[in-house]
Write a protein that holds these residues in place. Sequence first.
Motif, PDB file in Angstrom:
ATOM      1  N   ARG A 282       0.797  -1.393   0.020  1.00  0.00           N
ATOM      2  CA  ARG A 282       0.109   0.040   0.064  1.00  0.00           C
ATOM      3  C   ARG A 282       0.902   1.382   0.139  1.00  0.00           C
ATOM      4  NH1 ARG A 282      -5.213   0.572   1.299  1.00  0.00           N
ATOM      5  NH2 ARG A 282      -5.860   2.967   1.872  1.00  0.00           N
ATOM      6  N   ASN A 286       1.106   4.220  -2.888  1.00  0.00           N
ATOM      7  CA  ASN A 286       0.791   5.617  -2.357  1.00  0.00           C
ATOM      8  C   ASN A 286       1.998   6.485  -2.568  1.00  0.00           C
ATOM      9  OD1 ASN A 286      -0.623   7.601  -0.918  1.00  0.00           O
ATOM     10  ND2 ASN A 286       0.518   7.336   1.095  1.00  0.00           N
ATOM     11  N   GLU A 298      -6.984   4.332  -2.257  1.00  0.00           N
ATOM     12  CA  GLU A 298      -7.816   3.684  -3.331  1.00  0.00           C
ATOM     13  C   GLU A 298      -8.469   5.093  -3.992  1.00  0.00           C
ATOM     14  OE1 GLU A 298      -7.564   2.582  -0.277  1.00  0.00           O
ATOM     15  OE2 GLU A 298      -7.910   0.314  -0.289  1.00  0.00           O
ATOM     16  N   PHE A 323      -3.138  -2.537  -2.520  1.00  0.00           N
ATOM     17  CA  PHE A 323      -3.607  -1.783  -1.551  1.00  0.00           C
ATOM     18  C   PHE A 323      -3.219  -2.513  -0.195  1.00  0.00           C
ATOM     19  CE2 PHE A 323      -6.493  -0.549  -5.307  1.00  0.00           C
ATOM     20  CZ  PHE A 323      -6.002   0.654  -5.408  1.00  0.00           C
ATOM     21  N   SER A 325      -1.675  -4.224   3.074  1.00  0.00           N
ATOM     22  CA  SER A 325      -0.533  -3.866   4.142  1.00  0.00           C
ATOM     23  C   SER A 325       0.554  -5.109   4.216  1.00  0.00           C
ATOM     24  CB  SER A 325      -1.041  -3.535   5.500  1.00  0.00           C
ATOM     25  OG  SER A 325      -1.979  -4.721   5.883  1.00  0.00           O
TER      26      SER A 325
END
Lengths: 448, 448
Positions: A282, A286, A298, A323, A325
Amino acid sequence: MKNILVIGAGRSTFSLIQYLKQHSTNEDWQLTIADFNEEWAKEKAGNHPRTKALKFDVGDAEARVSLIKEHDLVISMLPAHMHVSVAKDCIKYKKHMVTASYISDEMEALDDAAKEAGIVLINEIGVDPGIDHLSAMSVLDTIRAKGGKMLLFESFTGGLIAPESDNNPWNYKFTWNPRNVVLAGSGGAVKFKQEGQYKYIPYHQVFRRTEFMEIEGYGRFEGYANRDSLKYRSVYGLKDIPTIYRGTLRKPGFCRAWDSFVKLGMTDDSYVIENSADMTFRDFTNSFLAYNQHDSVELKLMHYLNIPQDSDLMDKLSWLGIFDSTKVDLEKATPAQILQHILEQKWSLEAGDKDMIVMHHIFGYELNGEKKMIESSMVTLGKSMEETAMAQTVGLPVAIAARNILNGNISTPGVQIPISKEIYKPMLAELKEYGIEFIEKEVPYKGY
Amino acid sequence: MKNILVIGAGRSTFSLIQYLKQHSTNEDWQLTIADFNEEWAKEKAGNHPRTKALKFDVGDAEARVSLIKEHDLVISMLPAHMHVSVAKDCIKYKKHMVTASYISDEMEALDDAAKEAGIVLINEIGVDPGIDHLSAMSVLDTIRAKGGKMLLFESFTGGLIAPESDNNPWNYKFTWNPRNVVLAGSGGAVKFKQEGQYKYIPYHQVFRRTEFMEIEGYGRFEGYANRDSLKYRSVYGLKDIPTIYRGTLRKPGFCRAWDSFVKLGMTDDSYVIENSADMTFRDFTNSFLAYNQHDSVELKLMHYLNIPQDSDLMDKLSWLGIFDSTKVDLEKATPAQILQHILEQKWSLEAGDKDMIVMHHIFGYELNGEKKMIESSMVTLGKSMEETAMAQTVGLPVAIAARNILNGNISTPGVQIPISKEIYKPMLAELKEYGIEFIEKEVPYKGY
C-alpha cells in the motif's frame, strides 16, 4: 557418430533435450549437456545412455575450447550476450552452432568468418524470434511466387496461460521471465507503419493503443505494439510495404489495466525506492500519488487515473493486493522490482498449471487487381509443468535445426536467421508432426 | 594589478563582463575575453581600455595553459562538461576559478587538489543554481540560529517572459536555450518528499502534478517538479526534513498544455522520425495518432488526449500551428527537434521583448512549539535584449564572486558551492544594489 554439445540446461531446454535424446540412437549422436549449475545438467541428462552431464563455466576460455573441440555442433541456450565467445570458438574449430536468441551486432559481424570456415551459424530459431520467421516467410514467399504485391503484414505472439488454467481476473500468469513482462515496451518509442504513414507511440501510451483479434477456438485477444516493427521490412523483403506492425498478445482487458502501472510509474527500473524493505504494498502504491492527510490510497488512485470504482479494472488492481498492508521486504529495490514481487504473489503458476503460446499473422496483398487477406494462426498448449508450450516452441525448432544441419539438409554457411526456404520448409513440416501447426485461412480484405 | 580571464562570451555573459569592466579601474583589473567565436569576444570586449579579446580553443592544451598562467582568476562560462580541463590547469598554476554550472563528479573530485593548491574554485554561482543557494541558505541559517526546526522547504525558479512582452496564449516565450525547455523533466523519475513520505512521479505525469502559488505584484504561477529534490537535503543541511520539493515556474495553464506534447510523444529525443524533412507540422502531429482514412488530425488528437474542442488548451495547440501544413524542413530530426522547431516559429523573442526571472522559496519551521512559514520571492526583469534578466542573474553573481575572491573576502580554498555565510552574506548585499532582491514575508503556516 556425431557429438552435440548443449550449453545451458534451464527451463526452456526440456523439449530440446528430449528431442535430441529420442533421435540419438537413430542418428548416432552423443550428447553433452553442460551448465554452470551441474544439477540442472544432470537432471536434464537423466540416465540416458548417449547423454552425459557436465559442470561448465562459459567464461573459462580453456575449458570452453577443449569442450567445443570435442563436438560437431554446439547449441547455446545461454543468455544472448554470452553467445559470442562460443561463436568465435565454433568458427575457429569449424563447428556448427545454433542459438534461439536475437542476432547481436557482434554476432552479425562474424558472418564473413563463419562463411570462410564453412560453418552454419543459425540464430533466432526459437519461437519469437524463430517460428514467427519460418511461418511468415513461408506465406510471404507463396504470395510473392504467385505475383502478389504485399500491402500489409501484422504479426503477434503471446506467451499466456492455457484456458484450462486461466482462473484469475487478469487472464494472465507468469509463464516465462517475469522481469521481461514488467519491463515490456519500456526503453524507447514504438515505431511502425500504417497505410504508408509512419506511426510512433511513446512507452507510456503503448498499452492504450491496442487492437483486437479473434483466434478460432480461443476467442478474443488484444495486441499491443512491439518496439521497432520497421526493421522487419528489410529482413522479410518488405521494403515498400505500406503497413507493418508487430505486437504482443494478451487477453482483452489486460493492457488497459497494465497501463495503470505504467501511468503510476511502477514499471520504472532506473532508480531505487527509499526504504523499500520497510514499506507495504500500500505504501508503494501511495508513493506514486500526491500526499493527502485524509484521502484513501484507493480514492486517490481512482481519481488520478480516472478509473470508475465499479470497474473491472479496479477489481483487477485490488485483486493483485496493491492496496494491502503486506511488507515489501526487498532491500534497495526499484519500482519495477517491487511491482514484479507483488505480481509474483498472484501470477505465479500453481501446480498443474499449463501455459499456451499463441501466434497470429495477418497478410494483406494485391493479386490481379484484387485485394486479398490471409490469417495464419498457431496455438501450442503446454503438456505439463516441464513440457511447457514455451519449452516446446523454443526447443523443438532449435533441435530440428540442429538435426538438419548435421544431416546436411541445411548447409549454407554463415551467420543467419531462418528465413530461407532451405530452412523453413523442412522445419515447418517437422514441427507439424509435433503439433506446432499454423492454420491458414483467407478472409475478406480490410485495410488498417 | 590583477588579471581576469573570461572563457566564453555568449549571451549570458553580458552583465558579467559589464560589471567587470565597470570595476576594472577601481580594482586595477585587466580583462581577457576569450571565445572560440572571436566576433563574440570582440563584441563583448568593445573598445574598453582594460579589456582585450582573443580567439581561443579550450581543447588546445598548450594555448589553454599559457593563457591561464597569465591570469589570477579564471571565469569559465563554457558548457558544463568543458570546465574540468580548465579547472585542472587552474589548480596546477594556482589560479582561482568561478563557474555558474552544476558541480560535476569530476569537478568534485578535484577538491583535495584545490585545497592543497590554496585556490578557491566556486561552482553553481549563477541563478539556478546560484542565487537559489545564496537566498535559501540565508533564510535557513537565520531560522536555525533562532533554534527553529525545519519542517518544509520548497523552492521554485522560472525563466519567463516579462509581463510587458507577454502577448501569447501560452504566456511563454523562449528566453533561454529552447532545447532545455523541450527536454525539461525527461530522462528520469522525479523524486521528492511530502510530510515524511517519499513521492515519485514518472516523466509522463510531471506536467499534471503541478502546484499553484501567488507572487505579489506578478500574480499566479504554477510549479512543476524538478527531477531530484532529495539531494538538496544534504547540501542545505536538511537531512530529516519531512517536506522538500524543488520545481520550475510557469504561468498557469502552461503545464497542462505542455503535457499534451509529452503524452503524444513529441518530446522524445531518442530516435529519428522517418522523412522528417518532407513532412508538414500536421503530418508530424498525425504521426503520433492512430491511422484513419477519414478522421481529422484535430479530432483524433482531441479524442486521444481527452481535450474539449472549446478549451483554452485546444486554442493553445492550434495557435502554435501543430495542425498547419508548413513544411518541417529538418533532415533526420528527432521528435524533440521538430517540436522545438515548431515552437520557435511562435515562441521566439520579438525585437524589444523583455524576459523575467522569478524565484520563490517557502520555508516551514517550528519554533517554541509554534509552526511558522516564510515566503521569499525575487523577480528580476530584463532591461534590454542584451541586458536580459537571465544575463543579470547569471552574470552578476559570477562577477561579484570573482571580485570577492580577488579582494580576499572569499578565501576558503577548495571546490565548493555558495552555501557558506562567508559567501552568501556579502553577495546578497551587493546583488540587492543591482536590484536582485528577495522580499521575505511571514505567512500563516500550512502543511503540504
